[in-house]
Design a protein around this motif. Sequence first.
Motif, mmCIF file in Angstrom:
data_model
loop_
_atom_site.group_PDB
_atom_site.id
_atom_site.type_symbol
_atom_site.label_atom_id
_atom_site.label_comp_id
_atom_site.label_asym_id
_atom_site.label_seq_id
_atom_site.Cartn_x
_atom_site.Cartn_y
_atom_site.Cartn_z
ATOM 1 N N LEU A 1 -14.872 11.511 -0.416
ATOM 2 C CA LEU A 1 -13.539 12.401 -0.557
ATOM 3 C C LEU A 1 -12.330 11.659 -0.163
ATOM 4 N N THR A 2 -11.273 11.779 -1.433
ATOM 5 C CA THR A 2 -10.108 11.017 -1.185
ATOM 6 C C THR A 2 -8.803 11.698 -1.057
ATOM 7 N N PHE A 3 -8.265 11.393 0.017
ATOM 8 C CA PHE A 3 -6.749 11.903 0.380
ATOM 9 C C PHE A 3 -5.930 10.994 0.302
ATOM 10 N N MET A 4 -4.560 11.491 0.119
ATOM 11 C CA MET A 4 -3.393 10.438 -0.370
ATOM 12 C C MET A 4 -2.263 11.260 -0.123
ATOM 13 N N GLU A 5 -1.142 10.698 0.456
ATOM 14 C CA GLU A 5 0.071 11.203 0.435
ATOM 15 C C GLU A 5 0.837 11.579 -0.691
ATOM 16 N N PRO A 6 1.638 12.542 -0.864
ATOM 17 C CA PRO A 6 2.219 12.634 -2.276
ATOM 18 C C PRO A 6 3.360 11.870 -2.477
ATOM 19 N N ASP A 7 3.582 11.620 -3.775
ATOM 20 C CA ASP A 7 4.586 10.758 -4.075
ATOM 21 C C ASP A 7 5.673 11.565 -4.391
ATOM 22 N N LEU A 8 6.707 11.634 -3.670
ATOM 23 C CA LEU A 8 7.778 12.262 -3.611
ATOM 24 C C LEU A 8 8.856 12.043 -4.901
ATOM 25 N N GLU A 9 8.756 10.720 -5.015
ATOM 26 C CA GLU A 9 9.681 10.017 -6.117
ATOM 27 C C GLU A 9 9.464 10.533 -7.517
ATOM 28 N N ARG A 10 8.055 10.573 -7.837
ATOM 29 C CA ARG A 10 7.445 10.990 -8.900
ATOM 30 C C ARG A 10 7.382 12.342 -9.060
ATOM 31 N N PHE A 11 7.228 13.270 -7.827
ATOM 32 C CA PHE A 11 7.227 14.497 -7.814
ATOM 33 C C PHE A 11 7.943 15.127 -6.842
ATOM 34 N N PRO A 12 9.410 15.301 -6.963
ATOM 35 C CA PRO A 12 10.245 15.736 -5.899
ATOM 36 C C PRO A 12 10.120 17.175 -5.869
ATOM 37 N N ALA A 13 9.384 18.060 -6.705
ATOM 38 C CA ALA A 13 9.361 19.219 -6.599
ATOM 39 C C ALA A 13 8.664 19.654 -5.310
ATOM 40 N N LEU A 14 7.720 18.784 -4.736
ATOM 41 C CA LEU A 14 6.968 19.238 -3.401
ATOM 42 C C LEU A 14 7.890 19.400 -2.442
ATOM 43 N N ASN A 15 9.296 18.842 -2.391
ATOM 44 C CA ASN A 15 10.306 19.087 -1.243
ATOM 45 C C ASN A 15 11.099 20.325 -1.302
#
Length: 371
Positions: A271-285
């Motif tokens: 099971l893999t977890f990773m921090e979201p990449d806010l530079e590629r996916f700024p919408a998360l903020n």
Amino acid sequence: MGRKRVSVFGSTGCIGQKAVQILRDNPDDFEVVALVAGQDAHLLASQARLLGSDMAVIAEDDAYGTLRELLCDTDVEVGAGTTGVMDAASQSVDSAVMAITGIAALHPVIRLIESGVKSIALANKESVVCGGDLLVNASKQMGVNIVPIDSEHNAVFQILAHDRCVDRVTLTASGGPFLRWTREQMQTVTPNDALMHPVWKMGRKISVDSATMVNKALEVIEAHYLFSLDPDKIDVIVHQNMSIPTLHALYWPQRATVCSSTLDLASYGRLTFMEPDLERFPALNFGFEALCSSKPRAAGIMLNAANEVAVEAFLNSEIAFLDITNIIMNAMDKLAYCEVNSISEVSEYDLICRTRVREIIDTLKVSELIQ
């Protein structure tokens, strides 16, 4: 205990069809009052016959004639348009599944609350994002329980039902089809690319929302309002390895037996977890930014309106994929927020936002033509 009276809004969509299957498989537990769909009159008519519903309503006015003809030899009451949807929401039911897409679900949700529904199985995040504490407070005042169907929120709901002492809530995101794409690669994304989710089969809008990860921004706001969580108590993490929530919501507060295989963690391997990449996916903020603004109600409405208008423009090939988040960012940064103190003011401000966002898109298209 008698059969539970149930209505399904958005019955021909992905979640709605799951609900219809559960109702079909458990006729001794449920009585179907109303089925509401967007524009698929043939599937709606089939569902109405299958479940013996009292009402069948098609939101698309032009499909009314087709639906009426398909059900002319039955006792099913046929309706259409906004009036028909609101009539369905006014019926006396114990529970309603709300799976209509977008802010279009807000007024039917409010009407259900006013009509005395006991619980709403909610698969629509936009009504909570835009209605915010106005919607949540109205449900509490009327004693209506909102049971989220979305898998993460449903899990949180079940946990908090037993223990309110939760320090943090982490929402998982699949990452969508472009999780490992660079920004350069995403410049060439087409609508068909965005609709090809690697894990789930979903509707057009939610598929694009997943691809941009705007869906998680909306879910952050939804979790804040549904569970009274401060923004700093909510996290988002990417987990690619991710019908039970629908079953839980329909039977709630009772528990239903689930006929599925037992959990075998060894079979997953990793099971893999990773921090979201806010530079590629700024919408998360965007969700956190809206909640932390001086006028969070208005900010949530602005975010949702900008996204709905931009996604529609993308699907119509008017703008590029990366323009979606740029347009939302532009709207949230430059357009003024106002006081929103009632559900009617939510609708008024939503319309203002949509008009302004449409102007931003038209300006963008003009500038591209000049270049």
